[in-house]
Design an enzyme around this catalytic site. Structure first.
Site, PDB file in Angstrom:
ATOM      1  N   ASP A   1       4.220  56.732 -44.253  1.00  0.00           N
ATOM      2  CA  ASP A   1       4.816  56.297 -42.992  1.00  0.00           C
ATOM      3  C   ASP A   1       6.178  56.969 -42.826  1.00  0.00           C
ATOM      4  O   ASP A   1       7.041  56.857 -43.702  1.00  0.00           O
ATOM      5  CB  ASP A   1       4.974  54.769 -42.994  1.00  0.00           C
ATOM      6  CG  ASP A   1       5.187  54.202 -41.602  1.00  0.00           C
ATOM      7  OD1 ASP A   1       5.373  54.991 -40.662  1.00  0.00           O
ATOM      8  OD2 ASP A   1       5.172  52.970 -41.464  1.00  0.00           O
TER       9      ASP A   1
ATOM     10  N   ASP B   1       3.014  58.191 -36.406  1.00  0.00           N
ATOM     11  CA  ASP B   1       3.891  58.384 -37.572  1.00  0.00           C
ATOM     12  C   ASP B   1       3.335  57.767 -38.844  1.00  0.00           C
ATOM     13  O   ASP B   1       4.070  57.522 -39.802  1.00  0.00           O
ATOM     14  CB  ASP B   1       5.273  57.789 -37.283  1.00  0.00           C
ATOM     15  CG  ASP B   1       5.216  56.304 -36.946  1.00  0.00           C
ATOM     16  OD1 ASP B   1       4.095  55.746 -36.841  1.00  0.00           O
ATOM     17  OD2 ASP B   1       6.285  55.693 -36.769  1.00  0.00           O
ATOM     18  N   GLU B   2       2.029  57.552 -38.900  1.00  0.00           N
ATOM     19  CA  GLU B   2       1.438  56.799 -40.017  1.00  0.00           C
ATOM     20  C   GLU B   2       0.120  57.446 -40.437  1.00  0.00           C
ATOM     21  O   GLU B   2      -0.722  57.769 -39.594  1.00  0.00           O
ATOM     22  CB  GLU B   2       1.218  55.358 -39.564  1.00  0.00           C
ATOM     23  CG  GLU B   2       0.725  54.414 -40.613  1.00  0.00           C
ATOM     24  CD  GLU B   2       0.559  53.006 -40.046  1.00  0.00           C
ATOM     25  OE1 GLU B   2       0.344  52.088 -40.852  1.00  0.00           O
ATOM     26  OE2 GLU B   2       0.634  52.838 -38.807  1.00  0.00           O
TER      27      GLU B   2
END
Length: 385
Positions: A9, A102-103
């Site tokens: 993350d 974003d993960e």
């Protein structure tokens, strides 16, 4: 073979992107969002110290942290940086799932015989930071739930490995709110019966949890016990979504055609939010009675809001429809998609608008996609029934 699942993350991703562009922002409390009536899309750890959180109204955030610098946000920049990170990770792992902008989840099962999975993951994280300048946290365990919780505990810019024997000791003292599927309402419900830690939840009889939480009760119990067989879904970026309507008889009824466009925009926007996409390009297509076909498109700030998509789609139709001939087909396509958890354009939409769309989506999910909508889109709803 024991599974090796990594959750990665990017730390305060939007803020980190802005700081990469402007080093003067480093160390200062930052809030990414839109306007006084908007909500917080992302915030720095310096502002979180004062209680600022994502999805909080900007007004409330500024009361908690008056010194914070509010920035509108740049989804084009964030999308570009996300793509760079995706390419770096994708080139180094056998199987990757992109869970949001974003993960990421990585499946490194069986790679220990070539290279230690934990060391390999550390090198991947180092590559991301070195090549993009963005900090990233990760956790390695044997399933997605434990790894995701681990990443949350490792932040900011941290990492951890949770071996199978350590899963229960790691999870037990944590709040049940750390479990990904536990939202505010579920937490309140569990708290009322004295369940506040993962240990307590893991020791509850499954039949009791099912009576309280329905079908989610057993799933929640499994997660509390560190059990999660969910597979990694290979990453593939969706290019577009679209909707078309062919008239049974060629039409020149402009009011009806605009109603159809509005209905299409509503349907596609609802699909965007359900699948967690944002669009940056809107395309309108018309086919005349002589089969000539024309399209026109425009770029917009990333959004999944009905009113924004409707506005630009109708403007495009006004520009493209110039022959005053009968129309055989009308179509609407949304492209330039970015996959993320932000179900609305948090940089533009107000808290009231977000609440409205969330309520409409809930009604549609429960009673069907045509259960509620704009009166101006009624012709489309009638056409697809």
């Amino acid at each position: 073979m024991e599974r090796a699942i990594v959750h990665m993350d990017l730390d305060t991703f939007f803020v980190s992107c802005e700081r990469k562009n402007n080093s003067e922002l480093i160390g200062k409390p930052i809030i990414i969002g839109g306007g006084e009536r908007g909500v917080v899309a992302s915030c720095s750890y310096e502002s979180r110290y004062f209680g600022v959180r994502s999805a909080m109204p900007i007004k409330m955030a500024l009361k908690l942290c008056p010194e914070a610098k509010v920035m509108k946000g740049d989804m084009d920049l964030y999308s570009k940086m996300s793509h760079e990170v995706t390419e770096i990770i994708g080139e180094k792992v056998p199987l990757m799932e992109k869970a949001s902008i974003d993960e990421f989840y990585l499946d490194l099962s069986g790679m220990d015989k070539f290279f230690g999975c934990y060391q390999w993951t550390q090198e991947i994280a180092s590559s991301v930071t070195k090549e993009t300048g963005l900090p990233i946290s990760f956790a390695l365990s044997n399933n997605k739930t434990v790894s995701k919780i681990g990443t949350g505990e490792a932040k900011p810019d941290g990492h951890m490995e949770i071996k199978e024997a350590m899963i229960r000791p790691f999870l037990n003292p944590l709040s049940v709110r750390k479990i990904p599927m536990v939202g505010a309402e579920t937490y309140k419900l569990l708290s009322r019966i004295g369940i506040r830690t993962i240990r307590t939840l893991s020791e509850m009889p499954t039949d009791v949890l099912q009576k309280i939480l329905g079908k989610n009760g057993l799933e929640l119990w499994k997660k509390a016990n560190g059990i999660d067989d969910t597979p990694i879904i290979p990453y593939s970026e969706r290019k577009s979504i679209s909707s078309e309507h062919t008239f049974s008889q060629d039409s020149i009824d402009i009011i009806k055609i605009k109603s159809l466009i509005t209905g299409m925009a509503e349907q596609l926007a609802n699909q965007l939010r359900a699948e967690k996409w944002l669009t940056s390009t809107i395309v309108v297509k018309i086919r005349y009675s002589n089969f000539d076909t024309e399209t026109k498109q425009c770029r917009v700030s990333y959004t999944s809001a009905d009113h924004t998509i409707c506005k630009y789609a109708l403007e495009l139709f006004e520009k493209i429809y110039s022959r005053r001939m009968r129309i055989r087909l009308i179509g609407l396509k949304l492209t330039g998609l970015v996959h993320g958890e932000y179900q609305m354009n948090l940089f533009e939409d107000t808290q009231e608008m977000m609440s409205l769309y969330q309520s409409m989506d809930n009604i549609k999910n429960r009673f069907g996609k045509n259960a509620v909508g704009r009166a101006s889109g009624f012709d489309f709803q009638s056409a697809v029934k």
